[in-house]
Design a protein around this motif. Structure first.
Motif, PDB file in Angstrom:
ATOM      1  N   PHE A 162       0.836  -1.199   0.000  1.00  0.00           N
ATOM      2  CA  PHE A 162       0.000   0.000   0.000  1.00  0.00           C
ATOM      3  C   PHE A 162       0.873   1.251   0.000  1.00  0.00           C
ATOM      4  O   PHE A 162       1.894   1.318   0.692  1.00  0.00           O
ATOM      5  N   ASP A 163       0.466   2.261  -0.774  1.00  0.00           N
ATOM      6  CA  ASP A 163       1.231   3.504  -0.861  1.00  0.00           C
ATOM      7  C   ASP A 163       0.755   4.500   0.195  1.00  0.00           C
ATOM      8  O   ASP A 163       0.008   4.157   1.115  1.00  0.00           O
ATOM      9  N   ALA A 164       1.194   5.754   0.058  1.00  0.00           N
ATOM     10  CA  ALA A 164       0.884   6.770   1.066  1.00  0.00           C
ATOM     11  C   ALA A 164      -0.616   7.049   1.177  1.00  0.00           C
ATOM     12  O   ALA A 164      -1.096   7.505   2.216  1.00  0.00           O
ATOM     13  N   SER A 165      -1.365   6.766   0.121  1.00  0.00           N
ATOM     14  CA  SER A 165      -2.817   6.968   0.156  1.00  0.00           C
ATOM     15  C   SER A 165      -3.559   5.679   0.507  1.00  0.00           C
ATOM     16  O   SER A 165      -4.764   5.575   0.278  1.00  0.00           O
ATOM     17  N   SER A 166      -2.814   4.682   1.034  1.00  0.00           N
ATOM     18  CA  SER A 166      -3.392   3.390   1.439  1.00  0.00           C
ATOM     19  C   SER A 166      -4.015   2.643   0.268  1.00  0.00           C
ATOM     20  O   SER A 166      -5.017   1.945   0.416  1.00  0.00           O
ATOM     21  N   ASN A 167      -3.409   2.796  -0.910  1.00  0.00           N
ATOM     22  CA  ASN A 167      -3.933   2.165  -2.110  1.00  0.00           C
ATOM     23  C   ASN A 167      -2.843   1.350  -2.807  1.00  0.00           C
ATOM     24  O   ASN A 167      -1.674   1.722  -2.800  1.00  0.00           O
ATOM     25  N   ILE A 168      -3.225   0.223  -3.361  1.00  0.00           N
ATOM     26  CA  ILE A 168      -2.375  -0.533  -4.290  1.00  0.00           C
ATOM     27  C   ILE A 168      -2.944  -0.310  -5.677  1.00  0.00           C
ATOM     28  O   ILE A 168      -4.125  -0.597  -5.933  1.00  0.00           O
ATOM     29  N   PHE A 169      -2.137   0.235  -6.579  1.00  0.00           N
ATOM     30  CA  PHE A 169      -2.615   0.595  -7.913  1.00  0.00           C
ATOM     31  C   PHE A 169      -1.951  -0.302  -8.942  1.00  0.00           C
ATOM     32  O   PHE A 169      -0.733  -0.308  -9.102  1.00  0.00           O
ATOM     33  N   LEU A 170      -2.747  -1.100  -9.633  1.00  0.00           N
ATOM     34  CA  LEU A 170      -2.265  -1.921 -10.741  1.00  0.00           C
ATOM     35  C   LEU A 170      -2.708  -1.263 -12.035  1.00  0.00           C
ATOM     36  O   LEU A 170      -3.900  -1.219 -12.344  1.00  0.00           O
TER      37      LEU A 170
END
Length: 423
Positions: A162-170
């Motif tokens: 998870f990134d700084a925005s609490s998201n995993i982006f594929l």
């Protein structure tokens, strides 16, 4: 992360409760030892003030003689989610809920606070990839490890973090698909590969088979190339549960997972020092110069070989003191002819491997990796010499676990032949 080639440091993480994060934890940095590893631990559900945290395991970077960087703070941006971009106009967002039964640790190249274990690319020979042209192949948010907070404290690995925005982006180019039960899954660009040793990480270990782990923790055979969009085949009878000795490859760095139970069977630094002193007490001699040889103390570092340093001809294993004869420059700048058996090959100083977590057993230091000269037990040397580590998009090479040098020769290691004192 600054790179200091011949110094072993430690970054030890103790993670404790923080109810604002997806799994309760905070990070407290300690530097108690000399192991070059990252310790994943938790105080446990019923821990009282002053109690020792529960240790889940350790991560050791192969061939990297510097400490990992472990941020001291964690952040929470609310709802955690994974975004699967199918096209420019169509995305699927999967939301995650908080789980008080697990601790989550994230690994990647980013130095942001949500990454617990920061890793950088290593190059063959133990060097870090440096310079403006050295573009990292490790993902900023490479993978995450979830550890159960109750016995037996099972650890599971998942691709992506998870990134700084609490998201995993594929993104649109990442491999992704809908599973038979209607859920989404996918792979990261360069993939997260895992290999579990056959027979555990012990004297009887043998290398296992490399697999790829998906974002949801499913196990697949390897893609045709590291970043191919077509996934491998689902391996239904294997899981993402980490075992003692599991290897995790992030396309630029390979990590070794050690469990607390496994580390109890590993040699200690005190045992390694006792073996060094025992080897020196035998007073090995150079068979030509008749000088007494001795392994230097690890505290001295590896700035330059000591005058009593043992050197070895890696093709035959004969151990000598340093000398300047026998050069065969027509065969290469480091090629020497052994004065005892006349075999021509590299002539290098011997260094005792000092990362105990990489050793399979506490056996005597009787074998050396070729061509780097790192010394360990026979079973440790043979195991790593038979273990192919991923390199590039689809290549595999056995490498020294202490410095990362690619192994050469028929066996990748050689039995050391010492001459005892004449008296």
């Amino acid at each position: 992360m600054a790179y200091c080639r011949y110094v072993y440091l430690v970054c030890r993480m103790v993670l404790e409760g923080n109810p604002e994060v997806g799994s309760p934890r905070t990070s407290d940095l300690q530097h108690p030892g000399n192991q070059g590893s990252c310790v994943l631990s938790s105080p446990g559900e019923d821990a009282q003030p002053g109690e020792e945290p529960i240790k889940y395991g350790e991560l050791i970077v192969l061939g990297e003689m510097t400490s990992p960087f472990c941020p001291q703070a964690l952040s929470n941006r609310g709802q955690h989610s994974i975004s699967y971009t199918l096209s420019r106009s169509h995305s699927v967002i999967v939301e995650y809920t908080h789980d008080s039964d697990t601790d989550m640790f994230q690994i990647g190249r980013s130095t942001e606070n949500m990454i617990d274990f920061v890793v950088t690319d290593t190059s063959p020979g133990g060097g870090a990839a440096e310079g403006p042209s050295a573009q990292s192949t490790i993902s900023r948010y490479a993978c995450r490890i979830l550890c159960d907070r109750r016995p037996p404290y099972t650890a599971r690995i998942y691709a992506a973090g998870f990134d700084a925005s609490s998201n995993i982006f594929l993104g649109e180019r990442a491999a992704k698909w809908r599973t038979p039960d209607g859920l989404m899954d996918g792979l990261t660009t360069n993939g997260v590969l895992v290999m579990h040793p056959a027979g555990g990480f012990s004297e009887d270990s043998a290398p296992g088979v490399w697999r790829e782990i998906s974002v949801c923790g499913n196990v697949y055979t390897l893609r045709d190339s590291r970043s191919a969009q077509q996934r491998g085949k689902l391996v239904e009878n294997e899981s993402n549960v980490l075992q003692d000795g599991s290897l995790i490859d992030l396309c630029g760095a390979t990590l070794l997972w050690r469990t607390p139970a496994g580390l109890l069977r590993a040699p200690t630094l005190k045992q390694l020092e006792a073996q060094r002193q025992e080897a020196n007490a035998a007073r090995p001699q150079c068979p030509v110069g008749l000088s007494t040889l001795a392994f230097p103390s690890p505290a001295r570092g590896r700035t330059a070989p000591d005058k009593q340093q043992p050197w070895v001809y890696v093709r035959c294993g004969h151990v000598h003191g340093y000398h300047g004869w026998g050069c065969r420059r027509e065969r290469g700048p480091q090629e020497r002819e052994c004065p005892l058996c006349r075999l021509v090959g590299p002539y290098v100083p011997l260094w005792l491997g000092q990362e105990a977590g990489l050793c399979l057993d506490p056996g005597p230091p009787s074998y050396a990796f070729a061509p780097c000269g790192h010394v360990c037990s026979e079973k440790t040397a043979r195991y790593w010499a038979q273990t192919p580590l991923p390199h590039g998009t689809h290549a595999f090479h056995a490498a020294c676990p202490f410095c990362g040098a690619w192994l050469t020769g028929e066996h990748g290691c050689v039995r050391l032949i010492f001459q005892g004192p004449l008296d």
